[in-house]
Design a protein around this motif. Structure first.
Motif, PDB file in Angstrom:
ATOM      1  N   MET A   1      20.988  31.998  31.056  1.00  0.00           N
ATOM      2  CA  MET A   1      21.747  33.048  31.709  1.00  0.00           C
ATOM      3  C   MET A   1      23.190  32.948  31.253  1.00  0.00           C
ATOM      4  N   GLY A   2      23.766  34.080  30.884  1.00  0.00           N
ATOM      5  CA  GLY A   2      25.129  34.096  30.376  1.00  0.00           C
ATOM      6  C   GLY A   2      26.006  35.111  31.068  1.00  0.00           C
ATOM      7  N   TRP A   3      27.308  34.858  31.016  1.00  0.00           N
ATOM      8  CA  TRP A   3      28.321  35.808  31.445  1.00  0.00           C
ATOM      9  C   TRP A   3      29.164  36.199  30.246  1.00  0.00           C
ATOM     10  N   PHE A   4      29.353  37.492  30.057  1.00  0.00           N
ATOM     11  CA  PHE A   4      30.224  38.044  29.032  1.00  0.00           C
ATOM     12  C   PHE A   4      31.237  38.958  29.699  1.00  0.00           C
ATOM     13  N   ARG A   5      32.314  39.257  28.987  1.00  0.00           N
ATOM     14  CA  ARG A   5      33.294  40.205  29.501  1.00  0.00           C
ATOM     15  C   ARG A   5      33.786  41.098  28.377  1.00  0.00           C
TER      16      ARG A   5
ATOM     17  N   ASP B   1      36.537  28.400  25.523  1.00  0.00           N
ATOM     18  CA  ASP B   1      37.762  27.615  25.663  1.00  0.00           C
ATOM     19  C   ASP B   1      38.775  28.292  26.584  1.00  0.00           C
ATOM     20  N   SER B   2      38.791  29.612  26.602  1.00  0.00           N
ATOM     21  CA  SER B   2      39.768  30.348  27.385  1.00  0.00           C
ATOM     22  C   SER B   2      39.565  30.218  28.894  1.00  0.00           C
ATOM     23  N   VAL B   3      38.370  29.812  29.328  1.00  0.00           N
ATOM     24  CA  VAL B   3      38.092  29.705  30.758  1.00  0.00           C
ATOM     25  C   VAL B   3      37.742  28.292  31.184  1.00  0.00           C
ATOM     26  N   LYS B   4      37.616  27.379  30.250  1.00  0.00           N
ATOM     27  CA  LYS B   4      37.230  26.009  30.565  1.00  0.00           C
ATOM     28  C   LYS B   4      38.240  25.373  31.515  1.00  0.00           C
ATOM     29  N   GLY B   5      37.744  24.750  32.566  1.00  0.00           N
ATOM     30  CA  GLY B   5      38.594  24.148  33.572  1.00  0.00           C
ATOM     31  C   GLY B   5      38.961  25.080  34.703  1.00  0.00           C
ATOM     32  N   ARG B   6      38.740  26.376  34.542  1.00  0.00           N
ATOM     33  CA  ARG B   6      39.054  27.363  35.572  1.00  0.00           C
ATOM     34  C   ARG B   6      37.802  28.017  36.155  1.00  0.00           C
ATOM     35  N   PHE B   7      36.792  28.237  35.330  1.00  0.00           N
ATOM     36  CA  PHE B   7      35.564  28.901  35.762  1.00  0.00           C
ATOM     37  C   PHE B   7      34.438  27.885  35.874  1.00  0.00           C
ATOM     38  N   THR B   8      33.515  28.130  36.806  1.00  0.00           N
ATOM     39  CA  THR B   8      32.342  27.287  36.977  1.00  0.00           C
ATOM     40  C   THR B   8      31.103  28.157  37.124  1.00  0.00           C
ATOM     41  N   ILE B   9      30.097  27.895  36.300  1.00  0.00           N
ATOM     42  CA  ILE B   9      28.842  28.624  36.388  1.00  0.00           C
ATOM     43  C   ILE B   9      27.823  27.770  37.137  1.00  0.00           C
TER      44      ILE B   9
ATOM     45  N   LYS C   1      16.994  31.573  45.120  1.00  0.00           N
ATOM     46  CA  LYS C   1      17.461  32.940  45.351  1.00  0.00           C
ATOM     47  C   LYS C   1      17.467  33.782  44.084  1.00  0.00           C
ATOM     48  N   ASN C   2      17.069  33.173  42.959  1.00  0.00           N
ATOM     49  CA  ASN C   2      17.106  33.862  41.664  1.00  0.00           C
ATOM     50  C   ASN C   2      18.471  34.493  41.416  1.00  0.00           C
ATOM     51  N   THR C   3      19.502  33.696  41.595  1.00  0.00           N
ATOM     52  CA  THR C   3      20.869  34.180  41.485  1.00  0.00           C
ATOM     53  C   THR C   3      21.708  33.213  40.663  1.00  0.00           C
ATOM     54  N   VAL C   4      22.551  33.761  39.794  1.00  0.00           N
ATOM     55  CA  VAL C   4      23.506  32.991  39.010  1.00  0.00           C
ATOM     56  C   VAL C   4      24.906  33.384  39.447  1.00  0.00           C
ATOM     57  N   TYR C   5      25.801  32.400  39.546  1.00  0.00           N
ATOM     58  CA  TYR C   5      27.153  32.626  40.019  1.00  0.00           C
ATOM     59  C   TYR C   5      28.174  32.253  38.948  1.00  0.00           C
ATOM     60  N   LEU C   6      29.320  32.896  39.016  1.00  0.00           N
ATOM     61  CA  LEU C   6      30.465  32.518  38.206  1.00  0.00           C
ATOM     62  C   LEU C   6      31.672  32.441  39.128  1.00  0.00           C
ATOM     63  N   LYS C   7      32.084  31.222  39.446  1.00  0.00           N
ATOM     64  CA  LYS C   7      33.268  31.009  40.263  1.00  0.00           C
ATOM     65  C   LYS C   7      34.488  30.983  39.366  1.00  0.00           C
ATOM     66  N   MET C   8      35.438  31.852  39.635  1.00  0.00           N
ATOM     67  CA  MET C   8      36.620  32.011  38.803  1.00  0.00           C
ATOM     68  C   MET C   8      37.852  31.640  39.616  1.00  0.00           C
ATOM     69  N   ASN C   9      38.526  30.585  39.198  1.00  0.00           N
ATOM     70  CA  ASN C   9      39.755  30.131  39.837  1.00  0.00           C
ATOM     71  C   ASN C   9      40.942  30.344  38.907  1.00  0.00           C
ATOM     72  N   SER C  10      42.138  30.302  39.481  1.00  0.00           N
ATOM     73  CA  SER C  10      43.381  30.421  38.707  1.00  0.00           C
ATOM     74  C   SER C  10      43.342  31.610  37.767  1.00  0.00           C
ATOM     75  N   LEU C  11      42.966  32.753  38.292  1.00  0.00           N
ATOM     76  CA  LEU C  11      42.794  33.938  37.466  1.00  0.00           C
ATOM     77  C   LEU C  11      44.115  34.412  36.873  1.00  0.00           C
ATOM     78  N   LYS C  12      44.026  34.909  35.649  1.00  0.00           N
ATOM     79  CA  LYS C  12      45.169  35.406  34.898  1.00  0.00           C
ATOM     80  C   LYS C  12      44.963  36.884  34.571  1.00  0.00           C
TER      81      LYS C  12
ATOM     82  N   GLU D   1      44.989  38.213  31.803  1.00  0.00           N
ATOM     83  CA  GLU D   1      44.154  38.262  30.611  1.00  0.00           C
ATOM     84  C   GLU D   1      42.663  38.213  30.925  1.00  0.00           C
ATOM     85  N   ASP D   2      42.301  37.827  32.143  1.00  0.00           N
ATOM     86  CA  ASP D   2      40.900  37.801  32.551  1.00  0.00           C
ATOM     87  C   ASP D   2      40.390  39.181  32.959  1.00  0.00           C
TER      88      ASP D   2
END
Length: 124
Positions: A34-38, A62-70, A76-87, A89-90
């Motif tokens: 499972m992947g997230w793209f933008r 590399d642009s999200v490493k340390g800030r995002f967590t998958i 629940k057949n669900t995938v999450y993307l937790k995004m912290n310290s948003l900029k 550029e996101d």
């Protein structure tokens, strides 16, 4: 057929957080990734993160490493993307994708199923 539906996007101030969800319906298999793209206006679709169906492997741009967590919840057949310290550029439309392969890839062409996307806007 596999169906993906994203949710959780919205408008957030720089430095804030959001959690995106991707609900998966239909038949799924343990070898899927499972992947997230933008994608920002006028730009190509950019890899953000991916996770194996078992959750044993995770990958980050590399642009999200340390800030995002998958993460995933198989029950629940669900995938999450937790995004912290948003900029700012996101800011982009974020898409959930599924790959029907045992070989992980970070290119959009390798993924077989896509959601409709959810808008994330980060104000400065």
């Amino acid at each position: 057929q596999v169906q993906l539906v994203e949710s959780g996007g919205g408008l957030v101030q720089a430095g804030g957080s959001l959690r995106l969800s991707c609900a998966v319906s239909g038949r799924t298999f343990s070898y899927y990734y499972m992947g997230w793209f933008r994608q920002a206006p006028g730009k190509g679709r950019e890899f953000v993160s991916a996770i194996s169906w078992t959750g044993a492997e995770t990958y980050y741009a590399d642009s999200v490493k340390g800030r995002f967590t998958i993460s995933g919840d198989n029950a629940k057949n669900t995938v999450y993307l937790k995004m912290n310290s948003l900029k700012p550029e996101d800011t982009a439309v974020y898409y959930c994708a599924a790959m029907r392969s045992s070989r992980m890839a970070a290119t959009s062409s390798a993924y077989d199923y896509w959601g409709q996307g959810t808008q994330v806007t980060v104000s400065s």
